[in-house]
Design a protein around this motif. Structure first.
Motif, PDB file in Angstrom:
ATOM      1  N   LEU A 284       5.113 -18.928  49.353  1.00 43.62           N
ATOM      2  CA  LEU A 284       6.132 -18.689  50.183  1.00 43.62           C
ATOM      3  C   LEU A 284       5.870 -17.671  51.169  1.00 43.62           C
ATOM      4  O   LEU A 284       5.010 -17.007  51.431  1.00 43.62           O
ATOM      5  CB  LEU A 284       7.070 -17.511  49.102  1.00 43.62           C
ATOM      6  N   THR A 285       6.718 -18.026  52.427  1.00 40.75           N
ATOM      7  CA  THR A 285       6.321 -17.306  53.466  1.00 40.75           C
ATOM      8  C   THR A 285       7.561 -16.715  53.998  1.00 40.75           C
ATOM      9  O   THR A 285       8.657 -17.209  53.713  1.00 40.75           O
ATOM     10  CB  THR A 285       5.666 -18.251  54.877  1.00 40.75           C
ATOM     11  N   ASP A 286       7.595 -15.624  55.081  1.00 43.95           N
ATOM     12  CA  ASP A 286       8.591 -14.975  55.638  1.00 43.95           C
ATOM     13  C   ASP A 286       8.278 -14.522  56.863  1.00 43.95           C
ATOM     14  O   ASP A 286       7.276 -14.131  57.149  1.00 43.95           O
ATOM     15  CB  ASP A 286       9.502 -14.139  54.696  1.00 43.95           C
ATOM     16  N   GLN A 287       9.032 -14.348  57.757  1.00 45.26           N
ATOM     17  CA  GLN A 287       9.012 -13.749  59.159  1.00 45.26           C
ATOM     18  C   GLN A 287      10.122 -12.961  59.524  1.00 45.26           C
ATOM     19  O   GLN A 287      11.321 -13.032  59.092  1.00 45.26           O
ATOM     20  CB  GLN A 287       8.921 -14.772  60.373  1.00 45.26           C
ATOM     21  N   ALA A 288       9.708 -11.983  60.214  1.00 47.11           N
ATOM     22  CA  ALA A 288      10.673 -10.873  60.822  1.00 47.11           C
ATOM     23  C   ALA A 288      10.218 -10.292  62.203  1.00 47.11           C
ATOM     24  O   ALA A 288       8.929 -10.364  62.472  1.00 47.11           O
ATOM     25  CB  ALA A 288      10.767  -9.651  59.842  1.00 47.11           C
ATOM     26  N   CYS A 289      11.283 -10.192  63.251  1.00 43.62           N
ATOM     27  CA  CYS A 289      11.013  -9.828  64.736  1.00 43.62           C
ATOM     28  C   CYS A 289      11.452  -8.265  64.699  1.00 43.62           C
ATOM     29  O   CYS A 289      12.499  -8.175  64.315  1.00 43.62           O
ATOM     30  CB  CYS A 289      11.460 -10.687  65.560  1.00 43.62           C
ATOM     31  N   VAL A 290      10.459  -7.280  65.189  1.00 45.22           N
ATOM     32  CA  VAL A 290      10.902  -5.969  65.500  1.00 45.22           C
ATOM     33  C   VAL A 290      10.340  -5.619  66.974  1.00 45.22           C
ATOM     34  O   VAL A 290       9.069  -5.908  67.164  1.00 45.22           O
ATOM     35  CB  VAL A 290      10.408  -5.042  64.455  1.00 45.22           C
ATOM     36  N   VAL A 291      11.247  -5.145  67.882  1.00 43.49           N
ATOM     37  CA  VAL A 291      10.893  -4.855  69.207  1.00 43.49           C
ATOM     38  C   VAL A 291      11.039  -3.307  69.437  1.00 43.49           C
ATOM     39  O   VAL A 291      11.836  -2.708  69.022  1.00 43.49           O
ATOM     40  CB  VAL A 291      11.905  -5.463  70.257  1.00 43.49           C
ATOM     41  N   TYR A 292       9.902  -2.881  69.674  1.00 44.70           N
ATOM     42  CA  TYR A 292       9.760  -1.279  69.783  1.00 44.70           C
ATOM     43  C   TYR A 292       9.637  -0.910  71.113  1.00 44.70           C
ATOM     44  O   TYR A 292       9.135  -1.876  72.007  1.00 44.70           O
ATOM     45  CB  TYR A 292       8.409  -0.716  69.194  1.00 44.70           C
ATOM     46  N   GLY A 293      10.024   0.402  71.591  1.00 42.56           N
ATOM     47  CA  GLY A 293       9.675   0.927  72.913  1.00 42.56           C
ATOM     48  C   GLY A 293       8.307   1.216  72.648  1.00 42.56           C
ATOM     49  O   GLY A 293       7.821   1.643  71.850  1.00 42.56           O
TER      50      GLY A 293
END
Length: 295
Positions: A284-293
């Protein structure tokens, strides 16, 4: 003067919504307005995780065939062959195994050889010699701890053919949620390492996209690039996804249900037909995107 002024206001009112709906950039445009979260230095990080879990679903089918001169007798005999087996399997309960039975018949015609010596069927209603009835039992095993015994029960029933066993993984909602959380944590870990190596520190979160697609769009180029994200996924341990269930010892299979009347296989026949059927590991795979300052 009022008429031109009214016409100008009307034209402005009509053109206003049209201009508001105009996209901020054109494909191929050299300069594209950046979104609000890119006004200051930022880092976009994709969390990409994988886990290997044992398959928790299995399925296969068995076929019984009977040939008789009467279509009714052929159908009855085929149904008799699978009736006791179906009752035995159904005794486990639909939450353990789901059983689907189907019955079909087809005529068997008198055959002859044509002028080239090829054997052909004389497909005329008055040239039917016998009828072949085929009963098929399709099984979906939802408790893989019972798979070996169920498969042996079917083998001991002596069908004409048995299909290959196929496996699949159906994660529950808790596993999906835990894997998504692991992807979020992986995104932060990757972002912290990248910022530290570049001599910066992470600031506040600007964007969170559980689908991961926000990090795969090249906003500076003006059109989506839709890459595949990081090439290497971070492997997480099964207990991080499954919790205590991944560490618990598998429970022994429940006692067999009482045998159905008729031609159901005996306990000795079932044990003699047992084979080792180990459910394989599924990824099983999963992805997530987080944009930080950045600070």
């Amino acid at each position: 003067m009022r008429a031109p002024l009214a016409a100008a206001l009307l034209l402005s009112a009509i053109a206003g919504p049209t201009l508001a709906q105009t996209p901020p950039a054109t494909i191929g445009q050299q300069y594209v307005p950046a979104p609000w979260w890119m006004r200051d230095p930022v880092i976009a990080s994709i969390g990409y995780v994988r886990v290997e879990l044992q398959a928790n679903r299995a399925g296969f089918s068995a076929t019984f065939q009977v040939v008789d001169r009467s279509v009714a007798e052929a159908s009855r005999k085929a149904a008799d062959q699978v009736r006791a087996l179906s009752q035995t399997l159904a005794a486990y309960g639909v939450e353990k195994v789901r059983v689907e039975t189907s019955l079909s018949t087809q005529p068997l015609y008198d055959q002859y050889r044509d002028e080239n010596g090829v054997l052909r069927d004389n497909t005329r209603a008055d040239r039917i010699e016998r009828y072949q009835a085929q009963a098929t039992v399709s099984l979906s095993v939802r408790d893989v701890a019972l798979l070996e015994r169920i498969y042996a029960t079917v083998v001991a029933s002596q069908p004409n053919s048995i299909s290959q066993v196929y496996f699949s993984l159906e994660p529950d909602n808790d596993a999906k949620t835990n894997l998504a959380g692991a992807a979020m944590r992986d995104a932060r870990t990757r972002a912290e390492a990248a910022a530290r190596n570049a001599g910066a520190t992470l600031g506040s979160v600007r964007v969170i996209d559980p689908t991961g697609r926000a990090c795969q769009t090249d906003v500076l180029a003006g059109w989506p690039s839709y890459g595949s994200g990081p090439s290497q996924a971070t492997t997480v341990e099964p207990y991080e996804v499954m919790g205590a269930r991944a560490m618990a010892m598998p429970s022994p299979p429940p006692p067999p249900p009482p045998p159905a009347p008729g031609q159901a296989p005996s306990e000795a026949q079932i044990e003699a037909a047992r084979l080792a059927l180990q459910p394989p590991l599924q990824t099983l795979t999963d992805q997530a995107c987080v944009v930080y300052g950045l600070n």
